[in-house]
Motif scaffolding. Structure first.
Motif, PDB file in Angstrom:
ATOM      1  N   ASP A  44      74.589  -9.176  62.706  1.00  0.00           N
ATOM      2  CA  ASP A  44      75.320  -9.054  61.458  1.00  0.00           C
ATOM      3  C   ASP A  44      76.019  -7.699  61.429  1.00  0.00           C
ATOM      4  N   GLN A  45      75.486  -6.680  61.619  1.00  0.00           N
ATOM      5  CA  GLN A  45      76.171  -5.277  61.630  1.00  0.00           C
ATOM      6  C   GLN A  45      77.005  -5.276  62.559  1.00  0.00           C
ATOM      7  N   LEU A  46      76.969  -5.539  63.735  1.00  0.00           N
ATOM      8  CA  LEU A  46      77.647  -5.383  64.977  1.00  0.00           C
ATOM      9  C   LEU A  46      78.857  -6.275  64.838  1.00  0.00           C
ATOM     10  N   ASN A  47      78.589  -7.502  64.211  1.00  0.00           N
ATOM     11  CA  ASN A  47      79.692  -8.412  63.991  1.00  0.00           C
ATOM     12  C   ASN A  47      80.782  -7.646  62.701  1.00  0.00           C
ATOM     13  N   ARG A  48      80.047  -7.106  61.827  1.00  0.00           N
ATOM     14  CA  ARG A  48      81.103  -6.483  60.711  1.00  0.00           C
ATOM     15  C   ARG A  48      81.648  -5.252  61.304  1.00  0.00           C
ATOM     16  N   PHE A  49      81.164  -4.237  62.393  1.00  0.00           N
ATOM     17  CA  PHE A  49      81.496  -3.193  62.875  1.00  0.00           C
ATOM     18  C   PHE A  49      83.154  -3.811  63.657  1.00  0.00           C
ATOM     19  N   THR A  50      82.636  -4.720  64.415  1.00  0.00           N
ATOM     20  CA  THR A  50      83.838  -5.397  65.239  1.00  0.00           C
ATOM     21  C   THR A  50      84.859  -5.925  64.720  1.00  0.00           C
ATOM     22  N   THR A  51      84.771  -6.747  63.660  1.00  0.00           N
ATOM     23  CA  THR A  51      85.720  -7.168  62.541  1.00  0.00           C
ATOM     24  C   THR A  51      86.593  -5.960  62.203  1.00  0.00           C
ATOM     25  N   GLU A  52      85.881  -4.977  61.452  1.00  0.00           N
ATOM     26  CA  GLU A  52      86.614  -4.008  61.199  1.00  0.00           C
ATOM     27  C   GLU A  52      87.654  -3.317  62.159  1.00  0.00           C
ATOM     28  N   ALA A  53      87.075  -3.110  63.373  1.00  0.00           N
ATOM     29  CA  ALA A  53      87.871  -2.259  64.346  1.00  0.00           C
ATOM     30  C   ALA A  53      88.815  -2.978  65.009  1.00  0.00           C
ATOM     31  N   ILE A  54      88.710  -4.251  64.874  1.00  0.00           N
ATOM     32  CA  ILE A  54      89.834  -5.356  65.329  1.00  0.00           C
ATOM     33  C   ILE A  54      90.938  -5.864  64.218  1.00  0.00           C
ATOM     34  N   GLN A  55      90.620  -5.421  63.083  1.00  0.00           N
ATOM     35  CA  GLN A  55      91.318  -6.042  61.950  1.00  0.00           C
ATOM     36  C   GLN A  55      92.978  -5.936  62.103  1.00  0.00           C
ATOM     37  N   ASN A  56      93.428  -5.265  62.870  1.00  0.00           N
ATOM     38  CA  ASN A  56      94.989  -5.277  63.027  1.00  0.00           C
ATOM     39  C   ASN A  56      95.399  -5.801  64.228  1.00  0.00           C
ATOM     40  N   VAL A  57      94.737  -6.521  64.872  1.00  0.00           N
ATOM     41  CA  VAL A  57      94.949  -7.221  66.073  1.00  0.00           C
ATOM     42  C   VAL A  57      95.085  -8.667  65.773  1.00  0.00           C
ATOM     43  N   ALA A  58      96.107  -9.149  65.798  1.00  0.00           N
ATOM     44  CA  ALA A  58      96.294 -10.805  65.323  1.00  0.00           C
ATOM     45  C   ALA A  58      95.455 -11.500  66.054  1.00  0.00           C
ATOM     46  N   VAL A  59      94.847 -12.666  65.371  1.00  0.00           N
ATOM     47  CA  VAL A  59      93.871 -13.609  65.712  1.00  0.00           C
ATOM     48  C   VAL A  59      94.524 -14.275  67.268  1.00  0.00           C
ATOM     49  N   ASN A  60      95.538 -14.682  67.244  1.00  0.00           N
ATOM     50  CA  ASN A  60      95.904 -15.181  68.551  1.00  0.00           C
ATOM     51  C   ASN A  60      96.064 -14.207  69.707  1.00  0.00           C
ATOM     52  N   ASP A  61      95.991 -13.071  69.365  1.00  0.00           N
ATOM     53  CA  ASP A  61      96.094 -12.161  70.459  1.00  0.00           C
ATOM     54  C   ASP A  61      94.738 -11.441  70.701  1.00  0.00           C
ATOM     55  N   ARG A  62      93.675 -12.292  70.257  1.00  0.00           N
ATOM     56  CA  ARG A  62      92.373 -11.537  70.945  1.00  0.00           C
ATOM     57  C   ARG A  62      91.609 -12.599  71.293  1.00  0.00           C
ATOM     58  N   ILE A  63      90.548 -12.181  72.392  1.00  0.00           N
ATOM     59  CA  ILE A  63      89.498 -13.047  72.731  1.00  0.00           C
ATOM     60  C   ILE A  63      88.117 -12.349  72.702  1.00  0.00           C
ATOM     61  N   ILE A  64      87.329 -13.130  72.140  1.00  0.00           N
ATOM     62  CA  ILE A  64      85.933 -12.486  71.668  1.00  0.00           C
ATOM     63  C   ILE A  64      84.895 -13.616  72.463  1.00  0.00           C
ATOM     64  N   LEU A  65      84.003 -12.807  73.334  1.00  0.00           N
ATOM     65  CA  LEU A  65      83.264 -13.830  73.780  1.00  0.00           C
ATOM     66  C   LEU A  65      81.743 -13.044  73.648  1.00  0.00           C
ATOM     67  N   ASP A  66      80.799 -13.764  73.020  1.00  0.00           N
ATOM     68  CA  ASP A  66      79.466 -13.455  72.692  1.00  0.00           C
ATOM     69  C   ASP A  66      78.589 -13.942  73.779  1.00  0.00           C
ATOM     70  N   THR A  67      78.469 -13.190  74.701  1.00  0.00           N
ATOM     71  CA  THR A  67      77.565 -13.598  75.961  1.00  0.00           C
ATOM     72  C   THR A  67      76.047 -13.653  75.826  1.00  0.00           C
ATOM     73  N   GLY A  68      75.496 -12.910  74.793  1.00  0.00           N
ATOM     74  CA  GLY A  68      74.094 -12.966  74.678  1.00  0.00           C
ATOM     75  C   GLY A  68      73.600 -12.055  75.505  1.00  0.00           C
ATOM     76  N   ASP A  69      72.088 -11.784  75.384  1.00  0.00           N
ATOM     77  CA  ASP A  69      71.498 -10.936  76.042  1.00  0.00           C
ATOM     78  C   ASP A  69      71.547 -10.739  77.355  1.00  0.00           C
ATOM     79  N   GLY A  70      71.822  -9.992  78.141  1.00  0.00           N
ATOM     80  CA  GLY A  70      71.547  -9.842  79.657  1.00  0.00           C
ATOM     81  C   GLY A  70      72.679 -10.346  80.411  1.00  0.00           C
ATOM     82  N   ALA A  71      73.713 -10.780  79.702  1.00  0.00           N
ATOM     83  CA  ALA A  71      74.873 -11.356  80.537  1.00  0.00           C
ATOM     84  C   ALA A  71      75.900 -10.552  80.769  1.00  0.00           C
TER      85      ALA A  71
END
Length: 71
Positions: A44-71
């Motif tokens: 949850d903390q990592l998601n909040r930090f990431t959301t804040e960091a990319i807030q100025n990037v349009a939703v259609n201009d970003r790709i976010i992949l949560d690959t899980g542990d060890g990927a």
């Protein structure tokens, strides 16, 4: 805009647009050894930090992949 493929890789060509890409990789050390409760809090903390960091990037201009542990 011209779309074509070379050896199965999709390419997009545009006469007047430059594409810039950034790749960010996060690793939470020893994540899988922590309790589920702690894992959820860390994620949850990592998601909040990431959301804040990319807030100025349009939703259609970003790709976010949560690959899980060890990927």
């Amino acid at each position: 805009m011209l779309r074509r493929s070379i050896r199965g890789i999709a390419l997009i060509e545009s006469d007047n647009r430059t594409f810039i890409c950034s790749v960010v990789y996060y690793d939470i050390a020893n994540y899988s050894t922590k309790s589920v409760e702690v894992q959820i809090k860390l994620k949850d903390q990592l998601n909040r930090f990431t959301t804040e960091a990319i807030q100025n990037v349009a939703v259609n201009d970003r790709i976010i992949l949560d690959t899980g542990d060890g990927a």
